[in-house]
Design a protein around this motif. Structure first.
Motif: not given
Length: 146
Positions: A82, A84, A56, A91, A89, A42, A59-60, A46-47
């Protein structure tokens, strides 16, 4: 990743319709044994989507808390998706628990061993939505991309 991308989602804006492109970044089943591996996956996605730094990491952590809750309270297994979607984003964490009413989002007392996961997810993401299904619970977190 692999496979076909899900179709774009359409929403009404009052003046017509807006197309929100939705692209899948990660879709994976999980168990207690795969939580750490999933968290790293994840974080990488995300990155790669352009979210960095504190947002980030938050969120993680929010996603990780939902996955941990799914394992702990939702039958021991689940599925994470997950993606976009437009400029955010999203999830979804799906568990396979008894399908009980969604738990309340509360901050646990100082001596309680648990009870902080949903509160953390709610505060670290832009939104948290809990939906009951006959076969479990779906928890969805979203965050805006820069």
């Amino acid at each position: 990743m692999g496979g076909a991308e899900p179709p774009a989602e359409i929403s009404s804006t009052g003046a017509g319709y807006t197309r929100h492109e939705s692209s899948s970044l990660l879709s994976r089943r999980f168990t207690a044994a795969t939580i750490t591996e999933l968290r790293h996956a994840v974080a990488a996605h995300v990155e790669a989507a352009g979210l960095t730094g504190d947002p980030a990491e938050g969120f993680v952590l929010a996603v990780h808390e939902l996955v941990t809750n799914a394992v702990r309270h939702g039958g021991g297994t689940g599925h994470l998706h997950l993606r976009r979607q437009g400029d955010e984003l999203r999830c979804d964490v799906v568990d396979h628990g008894p399908g009980a009413d969604p738990p309340s989002i509360r901050r646990a007392g100082g001596t309680e061993a648990g009870g902080r996961g949903l509160w953390l997810a709610d505060h670290l993401a832009d939104s948290l939505i809990l939906r009951r299904r006959p076969d479990g619970l779906t928890a969805t977190v979203t965050i805006a991309l820069p």
